[in-house]
Design an enzyme around this catalytic site. Structure first.
Site, PDB file in Angstrom:
ATOM      1  N   ARG A 171      31.640   9.773  72.450  1.00 52.65           N
ATOM      2  CA  ARG A 171      31.443   8.469  73.528  1.00 52.65           C
ATOM      3  C   ARG A 171      31.862   7.056  73.850  1.00 52.65           C
ATOM      4  NH1 ARG A 171      27.399   9.836  77.740  1.00 52.65           N
ATOM      5  NH2 ARG A 171      28.496  12.092  77.914  1.00 52.65           N
ATOM      6  N   GLU A 211      25.218   4.764  73.694  1.00 47.46           N
ATOM      7  CA  GLU A 211      26.717   4.416  72.429  1.00 47.46           C
ATOM      8  C   GLU A 211      27.593   3.396  72.529  1.00 47.46           C
ATOM      9  OE1 GLU A 211      25.531   7.682  73.209  1.00 47.46           O
ATOM     10  OE2 GLU A 211      24.983   8.646  72.131  1.00 47.46           O
ATOM     11  N   LYS A 216       6.394  16.391  78.241  1.00 51.95           N
ATOM     12  CA  LYS A 216       7.313  16.908  77.675  1.00 51.95           C
ATOM     13  C   LYS A 216       6.140  18.628  76.445  1.00 51.95           C
ATOM     14  CE  LYS A 216      11.207  16.508  74.692  1.00 51.95           C
ATOM     15  NZ  LYS A 216      12.020  14.992  74.374  1.00 51.95           N
TER      16      LYS A 216
END
Ligand SMILES: Cc1ncc(C[n+]2csc(CCOP(=O)(O)OP(=O)(O)O)c2C)c(N)n1
Length: 638
Positions: free
Chosen positions: A398, A370, A284
């Site tokens: 969600r 979630e 990253k």
């Protein structure tokens, strides 16, 4: 003197141009693409680290596959800036995340190269599978290619999709972009597993790859004969979780080495059978020193100086709601050892990184999960803990069934701390917290509060902490508070009781949440026009303060509700009460102000509020129009 060579990137408008280049030109192109990405995000701010990590992967995918006919689906979509530059949008790349500009995520309306929009994670494999199967059913060419990060791979949905992927055959390619980071470091068993996979194997060399692909890719698991082969291969090479799910696993591959990446992808493209999972290892922030050095790898940045990497600092001001929440929760945890906190891969976004410093044993980062976060909190609550489930409004969507079925029906005291409630500026419609009041206040047992300012948030966090009789939620927006004095001792609010902030006689503004400031401004303007105005902060969308609402609706000529949420929220509940109780039978002019019935695009917050007609001017206008309606009506009747 010779002319400086034209940058290759200038010759590439679309992937068709890219595919005309020689393989040995791709390194230069990737370097230019990386530089252009950094330059653009320096101007606009936005997601940087993830995009920099996939510069080579983006180049290689478009070089090898037949995009847009092969449908390339980026998971989350926050890493797609290099993809946008290569797919005809370079001329607008410096409009990213601005009003009228390019979205910071993939978006179908923007380009045929974005076959599927995203911003919430872990949807890419399902969508790519849908594309692959639809093409197969219609006898059309075209693969589905999903690029999914190791963070996104922690969500159940990715496995639901893989579990169902056999039917796609070699039309489905999943590229696992493993940079060993989510926004924060990744958590849990999967992340440890991927790390073991990478460390236990050499990066796939060309010889090794050729050897493996001599054998045609196997049929899916249901074929018994092949199963034996799989088993043998698993014994020889170490079977992977992905192989057990019916994928042909290829990797790990160095995702910054185009000489490896391109032949691997070509082989996968031409492989006869399989769905394939290519495990690509990337870094990253790759290729930009300040990003590589930063703890968060510059996941999301403000505008910054390209040379130093220094990001624009927000001017000093009141603390953010997120910070106020974090400090308030730390104070609650100091008072009460049963208070604990849950985040779904958003420790810094929710402020819980600060809680973690204070109470490392009482915070649980469950990864991007979630649904699990909510049911896990329900279990904690059922066993007597006081869990705060801190999830952005948009991501809690969600977990709605878990909120209904696991929490509300069982009346379990899970505390929901709902950040980013309302409009969110540059992140646009996918991240706007428009629906939480609508989806929560409809549930029996649920208490729903909205903080009008940061002092109220402190009281509401305390109210959550002491509310043991059922589920309770507090919503608060992105951004900074109003600068009000902060309470030294938090109060437990009486459930379902609002407050009058300003007394008047003719007009009543019933506000929920942080639009209170605009309501007060509007009241000043109305007062100056001779309209005596009451402003109430209802605090609770559920249960409603019926006594207060009845009083306001029966003693004022005009009443206006205002909230930063979609239709179906406070306004709908007040209208229902008013209508059921016969409060609008006597000529009361009752109006509701809420978010418009559309997915509002990214823009500056003030512009979004003005467009949504949720600012002081719009309130004044609504009141004056309501009064005029009356006089027009009266004229017509006369
Ligand atoms: C359902 C959902 N929850 C949380 C987020 C917030 N979020 C955006 S990117 C991200 C990390 C993704 O990590 P990874 O997939 O590894 O991609 P990387 O940024 O490392 O490239 C998170 C948690 C989200 N987009 N969607």
């Amino acid at each position: 003197m010779s002319e400086p060579a034209t940058p290759l990137l200038d010759t590439v408008r679309t992937p068709d141009d890219l595919r005309k280049l020689q393989p040995d030109q791709l390194r230069q192109l990737a370097d230019e693409l990386r530089a252009e990405t950094i330059a653009a995000v320096g101007v606009t701010g936005g997601h940087l680290g993830s995009g920099l990590g996939v510069v080579e992967l983006t180049t290689a995918i478009h070089y090898v596959f037949d995009t847009p006919n092969d449908r390339l689906v980026w998971d989350v979509g926050h890493q797609c800036y290099p993809h946008k530059i290569l797919t005809g949008r370079r001329d607008r790349i410096r409009t990213l995340r601005q009003g009228g500009g390019l979205s910071g995520f993939t978006k179908r309306a923007e380009s045929e190269y974005d076959p599927f929009g995203a911003a919430h994670s872990s949807t890419s494999i399902s969508a790519a599978l849908g594309f692959a199967i639809a093409n197969k059913m219609q006898d059309r060419p075209g693969k589905g290619i999903a690029v999914i990060g190791d963070g996104a791979m922690s969500a159940g949905m990715a496995y639901e999709a893989m579990n169902n992927a056999c039917d796609a055959g070699n039309r489905l390619v999943v590229i696992l972009n493993d940079n060993d980071m989510s926004i924060a470091p990744p958590v849990g068993g999967l992340s440890a597993y991927l790390a073991r996979l990478v460390s236990s194997r050499e990066f796939l060399g060309l010889r090794d790859l050729a050897k493996r692909l001599v054998r045609k890719l196997p049929r899916p698991l249901h074929n018994a004969a092949r199963k034996t082969d799989e088993f043998a291969r698993g014994m020889a090479m170490g079977g992977t979780l992905f192989e057990e799910l019916g994928f042909y696993y290829v990797g790990p591959v160095d995702g910054h080495n185009l000489d490896q990446l391109i032949p691997v992808l070509e082989n996968v493209r031409d492989a006869a059978e399989g769905p394939c999972l290519v495990h690509v290892v990337t870094q990253k922030g790759k290729g930009y020193g300040p990003a590589e050095a930063a703890a968060d790898k510059y996941h999301g940045v403000q505008k910054f100086d390209i040379v130093t990497g220094a990001q624009a600092k927000a001017p000093p001001g009141p603390p953010s709601y997120t910070n106020v929440f974090a400090q308030a929760l730390i104070a609650e945890a100091q008072r009460d050892p049963k208070v604990c906190a849950i985040t779904a891969a958003m420790p810094s976004g929710t402020g819980l990184d600060k809680f973690e410093q204070a109470f490392p044993d009482r915070i649980f980062d469950v990864g991007i999960a979630e649904q699990h976060a909510v049911t896990f909190a329900a279990g904690l609550a059922a066993e007597g803990m006081r869990p705060f489930c801190a999830i952005y409004s948009t991501f809690l969507q969600r977990a709605y069934d878990q909120v209904v079925h696991d929490v509300a029906i069982q009346n379990l005291p899970v505390r929901f701390a709902i950040d980013r409630a309302g409009l969110v500026g540059a992140d646009g419609s996918t991240h706007a917290g428009s629906f939480d009041v609508t989806y929560l206040a409809t549930l029996p047992n649920m208490v729903v509060m909205a903080a009008a300012d940061e002092a109220e948030l402190v009281h509401m966090v305390h109210t959550c902490a002491v509310h043991d009789s059922g589920p309770i939620a507090v919503r608060y927006p992105r951004g900074n508070g109003t600068g009000v004095d902060m309470p030294t001792v938090p109060e437990a609010l009486e459930i379902g009781k609002g407050r009058i902030v300003r007394e008047g006689r003719q007009v009543a503004i019933l506000s929920l949440g942080t639009r209170l400031e605009e309501a007060l401004k509007a009241a000043e303007t109305l007062e100056a026009k001779g309209l005596s105005t009451t402003v109430a902060d209802l605090r609770f969308a559920k249960p409603l303060d019926e006594a207060l609402i009845r009083k306001l609706l029966t003693t004022h000529e005009v009443a206006v509700t205002i909230e930063e949420g979609a239709i179906g929220g406070l306004g709908a509940h007040v209208l229902t009460l008013a209508s059921d109780a016969g409060l609008i039978d006597n000529g009361l002019k009752l109006r509701t102000m809420r978010l418009p019935d559309l997915f509002q695009d990214q823009d500056k917050p003030e512009k979004q509020y003005a467009d949504a007609r949720l600012d002081a001017d719009a309130i004044v206008d609504t009141v004056l129009t309501a009064l005029r309606h009356n006089s027009v009506g009266a004229e017509a009747r006369a």
